[in-house]
Design a protein around this motif. Structure first.
Motif, PDB file in Angstrom:
ATOM      1  N   ASP A 110       0.814  -1.231   0.000  1.00 63.00           N
ATOM      2  CA  ASP A 110       0.000   0.000   0.000  1.00 63.00           C
ATOM      3  C   ASP A 110       0.841   1.271   0.000  1.00 63.00           C
ATOM      4  O   ASP A 110       0.715   2.139   0.874  1.00 63.00           O
ATOM      5  N   PRO A 111       1.722   1.428  -0.983  1.00 64.12           N
ATOM      6  CA  PRO A 111       2.518   2.660  -1.058  1.00 64.12           C
ATOM      7  C   PRO A 111       1.623   3.850  -1.415  1.00 64.12           C
ATOM      8  O   PRO A 111       0.569   3.699  -2.026  1.00 64.12           O
ATOM      9  N   ILE A 112       2.041   5.031  -0.994  1.00 64.24           N
ATOM     10  CA  ILE A 112       1.301   6.248  -1.352  1.00 64.24           C
ATOM     11  C   ILE A 112       1.852   6.742  -2.685  1.00 64.24           C
ATOM     12  O   ILE A 112       2.931   7.333  -2.756  1.00 64.24           O
ATOM     13  N   ILE A 113       1.087   6.508  -3.736  1.00 65.90           N
ATOM     14  CA  ILE A 113       1.497   6.925  -5.083  1.00 65.90           C
ATOM     15  C   ILE A 113       0.739   8.179  -5.505  1.00 65.90           C
ATOM     16  O   ILE A 113       1.239   8.980  -6.288  1.00 65.90           O
ATOM     17  N   TYR A 114      -0.456   8.331  -4.976  1.00 65.50           N
ATOM     18  CA  TYR A 114      -1.253   9.525  -5.305  1.00 65.50           C
ATOM     19  C   TYR A 114      -1.678  10.214  -4.017  1.00 65.50           C
ATOM     20  O   TYR A 114      -2.037   9.563  -3.021  1.00 65.50           O
ATOM     21  N   TYR A 115      -1.669  11.553  -4.030  1.00 69.29           N
ATOM     22  CA  TYR A 115      -2.078  12.330  -2.858  1.00 69.29           C
ATOM     23  C   TYR A 115      -2.764  13.611  -3.310  1.00 69.29           C
ATOM     24  O   TYR A 115      -2.274  14.294  -4.223  1.00 69.29           O
ATOM     25  N   ALA A 116      -3.882  13.940  -2.665  1.00 69.46           N
ATOM     26  CA  ALA A 116      -4.543  15.232  -2.860  1.00 69.46           C
ATOM     27  C   ALA A 116      -5.030  15.710  -1.498  1.00 69.46           C
ATOM     28  O   ALA A 116      -5.760  14.984  -0.810  1.00 69.46           O
ATOM     29  N   GLY A 117      -4.593  16.902  -1.101  1.00 71.01           N
ATOM     30  CA  GLY A 117      -4.962  17.407   0.213  1.00 71.01           C
ATOM     31  C   GLY A 117      -5.376  18.867   0.183  1.00 71.01           C
ATOM     32  O   GLY A 117      -4.705  19.690  -0.449  1.00 71.01           O
ATOM     33  N   MET A 118      -6.480  19.172   0.870  1.00 73.57           N
ATOM     34  CA  MET A 118      -6.970  20.538   0.977  1.00 73.57           C
ATOM     35  C   MET A 118      -6.768  21.021   2.410  1.00 73.57           C
ATOM     36  O   MET A 118      -7.262  20.411   3.366  1.00 73.57           O
ATOM     37  N   PRO A 119      -6.023  22.123   2.611  1.00 68.46           N
ATOM     38  CA  PRO A 119      -5.758  22.624   3.961  1.00 68.46           C
ATOM     39  C   PRO A 119      -7.044  22.983   4.714  1.00 68.46           C
ATOM     40  O   PRO A 119      -8.024  23.450   4.120  1.00 68.46           O
ATOM     41  N   LEU A 120      -6.988  22.744   6.021  1.00 67.29           N
ATOM     42  CA  LEU A 120      -8.102  23.070   6.923  1.00 67.29           C
ATOM     43  C   LEU A 120      -7.694  24.247   7.792  1.00 67.29           C
ATOM     44  O   LEU A 120      -6.675  24.195   8.486  1.00 67.29           O
ATOM     45  N   LYS A 121      -8.520  25.311   7.788  1.00 69.76           N
ATOM     46  CA  LYS A 121      -8.194  26.518   8.544  1.00 69.76           C
ATOM     47  C   LYS A 121      -9.217  26.735   9.656  1.00 69.76           C
ATOM     48  O   LYS A 121     -10.359  26.293   9.558  1.00 69.76           O
ATOM     49  N   ASN A 122      -8.766  27.441  10.673  1.00 65.04           N
ATOM     50  CA  ASN A 122      -9.690  27.799  11.740  1.00 65.04           C
ATOM     51  C   ASN A 122     -10.311  29.163  11.447  1.00 65.04           C
ATOM     52  O   ASN A 122     -10.093  29.754  10.379  1.00 65.04           O
ATOM     53  N   PHE A 123     -11.091  29.686  12.407  1.00 65.37           N
ATOM     54  CA  PHE A 123     -11.791  30.954  12.216  1.00 65.37           C
ATOM     55  C   PHE A 123     -10.831  32.117  12.010  1.00 65.37           C
ATOM     56  O   PHE A 123     -11.184  33.136  11.429  1.00 65.37           O
ATOM     57  N   ASP A 124      -9.577  31.940  12.463  1.00 66.57           N
ATOM     58  CA  ASP A 124      -8.582  33.000  12.383  1.00 66.57           C
ATOM     59  C   ASP A 124      -7.616  32.787  11.220  1.00 66.57           C
ATOM     60  O   ASP A 124      -6.539  33.383  11.169  1.00 66.57           O
ATOM     61  N   ASN A 125      -8.008  31.915  10.285  1.00 62.74           N
ATOM     62  CA  ASN A 125      -7.215  31.629   9.081  1.00 62.74           C
ATOM     63  C   ASN A 125      -5.903  30.908   9.371  1.00 62.74           C
ATOM     64  O   ASN A 125      -4.984  30.937   8.551  1.00 62.74           O
ATOM     65  N   MET A 126      -5.798  30.279  10.523  1.00 69.04           N
ATOM     66  CA  MET A 126      -4.620  29.476  10.840  1.00 69.04           C
ATOM     67  C   MET A 126      -4.845  28.051  10.346  1.00 69.04           C
ATOM     68  O   MET A 126      -5.899  27.459  10.586  1.00 69.04           O
ATOM     69  N   VAL A 127      -3.842  27.493   9.678  1.00 71.17           N
ATOM     70  CA  VAL A 127      -3.979  26.154   9.106  1.00 71.17           C
ATOM     71  C   VAL A 127      -3.721  25.107  10.181  1.00 71.17           C
ATOM     72  O   VAL A 127      -2.676  25.115  10.838  1.00 71.17           O
ATOM     73  N   LEU A 128      -4.672  24.196  10.349  1.00 69.61           N
ATOM     74  CA  LEU A 128      -4.560  23.154  11.361  1.00 69.61           C
ATOM     75  C   LEU A 128      -4.125  21.814  10.779  1.00 69.61           C
ATOM     76  O   LEU A 128      -3.494  21.016  11.472  1.00 69.61           O
TER      77      LEU A 128
END
Length: 403
Positions: A110-128
């Motif tokens: 199960d190698p990671i060959i494909y990845y797609a990620g969308m950042p998650l931000k809080n109310f203050d625009n800080m990425v969690l």
């Protein structure tokens, strides 16, 4: 392999992650539904809600894998959070300099060959962290899938914010409960400690009047009278506070069977009515199962007010009762002085009084109706008032029937 650089606002970001109170929290169905849906829409075997901490990333929700955490230096999400507004998609990680020799890419199973990620931000625009999807083979999302993944990430952000606000409110609630408990204990201790000195003061005033009344003169007797009335008023005030704070305990007492007429007749006897008064009981006498102690307290307050705040030569009070499978319904209608419409909401606030004085010229303490409202609420019912100045007041309240 290239280790992900540290964001410029890393200290603020980590503080925001800590304040979110989400790291290492138990699994929650709302988050798991999103990762499952992300995998279904993007047609990938794995989906994660990843939170990037100082040294590791931790998965709040995971679908298609048993892994719970990984080192930050080799995580894909640590790269994704560097561009907070962008969806990071890597169609083949073996062709990307950042990941070509990454342990996850070189894994035998199960190698990671494909990845797609969308950042998650809080109310203050800080990425969690990120909402990401993973495949063990090269892949590419179409525009609709990308749009859906971004929308799902937005839903995760909403859930995170709701959780933060809920935690904040729970903390405030806890503090308020602690403060209320302290105030309740304080009020109880002070009130109990004051009752005996007050009783002694009232008795002493009577003794002085009996033994030395003929020597004190009219002015001295007036002083004694004022002293006794002040003691009685303060005693009534203290009893009201104790009743108010004991209302929760009263409402928690067990149900018992009793008939409505007998309950009301006993309360009328307790009121020791000396005025010209007619109290009409409900037409039908009914056996009910309810919290008798709480109902006694409610009727003592409401009937007492109907007697005190009445300027008619003849006081008339009508009590009605009805029921359905879920509730008992009671009403008390009097021909008293009435309550201004703009004051009807205020009368249920603790220590709030509307009338300047009662039938005997005494001012109320603003505790009784607040206690009634509290009791009715604890019994699962509602309380409302309808009044006309000079015509009278009607209180309607309900009590939830217990199975």
């Amino acid at each position: 392999m290239l280790s992900p650089p540290i964001p410029n606002n890393e200290s603020q970001r980590l503080k925001a992650l800590e304040e979110a109170n989400i790291l290492y929290s138990p699994t929650e169905e709302e988050f798991d539904n999103i990762t499952q849906l992300a995998s279904f829409i993007c047609q990938t075997p794995i989906s994660l809600i990843s939170l990037v901490g100082e040294h590791e990333q931790w998965f709040k929700s995971k679908y298609g894998t048993d892994m719970c955490t990984s080192e930050r230096d080799i995580s894909f999400c640590s790269h994704a959070i560097l561009e907070p507004e962008q969806l990071m998609e890597i169609e083949d990680t073996r062709l990307d300099n950042r990941f070509l020799d990454n342990p996850f890419v070189l894994a035998d199973t199960d190698p990671i060959i494909y990845y797609a990620g969308m950042p998650l931000k809080n109310f203050d625009n800080m990425v969690l962290g990120t909402l990401c999807v993973i495949d063990t083979k090269p892949n590419k999302l179409n525009q609709e899938q990308k749009k859906a993944l971004k929308s799902l990430a937005k839903q995760v952000e909403i859930l995170l914010e709701l959780k933060r606000k809920n935690d904040y409110l729970e903390n405030i609630k806890k503090q308020l409960n602690e403060h209320n408990a302290m105030l309740k204990d304080f009020a109880g201790v002070v009130s109990h400690d004051m009752k005996m000195p007050l009783a002694n003061m009232i008795i002493t005033a009577d003794i002085l009047k009996a033994k030395f009344g003929n020597k004190l003169g009219e002015e001295g007797l007036d002083y004694l009278k004022n002293l006794k009335q002040a003691g009685l008023k303060l005693s009534s005030y203290i009893n009201g506070i104790l009743d108010h704070y004991e209302s929760d305990n009263i409402a928690a007492s067990n149900n018992e069977e009793f008939d409505v007429h007998q309950l009301l007749e006993e309360i009328i006897d307790l009121l020791n009515i000396t005025e010209d008064c007619v109290i009409n009981l409900p037409e039908d006498n009914t056996i009910i199962s309810s919290n008798r102690a709480a109902l006694e307290q409610i009727f003592l307050n409401l009937l007492g007010n109907s007697l005190k705040y009445n300027d008619k030569d003849k006081i008339v009070i009508d009590i009605e009762f009805s029921q359905n499978p879920d509730f008992y319904y009671f009403s008390i209608q009097d021909n008293g002085i009435g309550i201004p419409k703009e004051k009807e909401d205020d009368i249920f606030k603790l220590f709030t009084t509307v009338a300047k004085s009662d039938r005997s010229g005494n001012k109320g303490n603003g505790i009784g109706l607040s206690t009634v409202k509290r009791l009715v609420g604890n019994l699962g019912g509602n309380l409302k008032v309808n009044s006309e100045i000079g015509e009278g007041t009607r209180f309607d309240f309900s009590i939830r029937r217990k199975a």
